[in-house]
Motif scaffolding. Structure first.
Motif, mmCIF file in Angstrom:
data_model
loop_
_atom_site.group_PDB
_atom_site.id
_atom_site.type_symbol
_atom_site.label_atom_id
_atom_site.label_comp_id
_atom_site.label_asym_id
_atom_site.label_seq_id
_atom_site.Cartn_x
_atom_site.Cartn_y
_atom_site.Cartn_z
ATOM 1 N N PRO A 120 -78.508 30.250 5.943
ATOM 2 C CA PRO A 120 -77.691 30.904 6.986
ATOM 3 C C PRO A 120 -78.427 31.027 8.323
ATOM 4 N N LEU A 121 -79.726 31.326 8.283
ATOM 5 C CA LEU A 121 -80.495 31.402 9.530
ATOM 6 C C LEU A 121 -80.521 30.052 10.240
ATOM 7 N N GLN A 126 -78.571 26.462 14.554
ATOM 8 C CA GLN A 126 -77.926 25.219 14.968
ATOM 9 C C GLN A 126 -76.670 25.499 15.788
ATOM 10 N N THR A 127 -75.872 26.478 15.372
ATOM 11 C CA THR A 127 -74.664 26.857 16.106
ATOM 12 C C THR A 127 -75.023 27.350 17.505
ATOM 13 N N ALA A 133 -76.021 23.909 24.377
ATOM 14 C CA ALA A 133 -75.890 22.525 24.854
ATOM 15 C C ALA A 133 -74.520 22.303 25.485
ATOM 16 N N ALA A 134 -73.476 22.873 24.879
ATOM 17 C CA ALA A 134 -72.127 22.735 25.440
ATOM 18 C C ALA A 134 -72.025 23.449 26.788
ATOM 19 N N LYS A 135 -72.658 24.607 26.893
ATOM 20 C CA LYS A 135 -72.639 25.351 28.159
ATOM 21 C C LYS A 135 -73.378 24.576 29.245
ATOM 22 N N ALA A 136 -74.502 23.970 28.877
ATOM 23 C CA ALA A 136 -75.258 23.170 29.843
ATOM 24 C C ALA A 136 -74.483 21.924 30.229
ATOM 25 N N ALA A 137 -73.814 21.294 29.258
ATOM 26 C CA ALA A 137 -73.042 20.087 29.546
ATOM 27 C C ALA A 137 -71.879 20.378 30.485
ATOM 28 N N ALA A 138 -71.337 21.582 30.414
ATOM 29 C CA ALA A 138 -70.215 21.952 31.277
ATOM 30 C C ALA A 138 -70.636 22.055 32.745
#
Length: 152
Positions: A120-121, A126-127, A133-138
């Motif tokens: 779980p950790l 990873q999440t 990464a998604a925030k940076a890609a935006a």
């Protein structure tokens, strides 16, 4: 104690995961297992600093970047396994939990700990990495050059 020695690569991986886990999360997952573990502290959780080193450009000459606060703990289980825990910051409970998990991962209950604590950790880490990464890609900006008519 386990008959075979613990794989040092695997141990490095779980210690790294415990060291970077969010505050209180490893303790929470360990408590959910309701294990009856008795241990003796070899080194009570203590707070100190370590020197952080860096390299210019990642390949240059090493230099002292600064100091970071670290909490460490060492303990031994009644069955003889020794565990060590290091976490960044002033988090005595987390350092003790990391040391306890490290020691327990050297026993026969390691597969249960892997499934209910470490996996779980790892998934949460990873999440979080994917969300960052998604925030940076935006925010990524694409530059392009338009051909002007006079350049023909």
């Amino acid at each position: 104690m386990l008959d075979q020695p613990v794989d040092t690569t695997a141990r490095k991986a779980w210690l790294s995961l415990l060291a970077t886990s969010p505050e209180g999360r490893a303790s929470e997952l360990l408590e959910n297992l309701n294990l009856d573990t008795s241990f003796e502290l070899l080194r009570a959780p203590e707070i100190g600093t370590v020197m952080v080193r860096g390299r210019a450009g990642g390949t240059g000459t090493p230099f002292n970047l600064g100091e970071a606060t670290v909490t460490r703990c060492s303990l031994t289980l009644a069955s003889g396994e020794v565990g060590h825990g290091y976490v960044q910051g002033r988090r005595k409970t987390d350092a003790q939990s990391a040391a306890l998990i490290d020691a327990l991962m050297q026993t026969a209950i390691a597969p249960d700990l892997q499934r209910h604590v470490l996996d779980p950790l790892q998934e949460e880490k990873q999440t979080d990495r994917q969300a960052r990464a998604a925030k940076a890609a935006a925010t990524k900006v694409e530059f392009f050059t338009m051909v002007r008519g006079e350049d023909q």
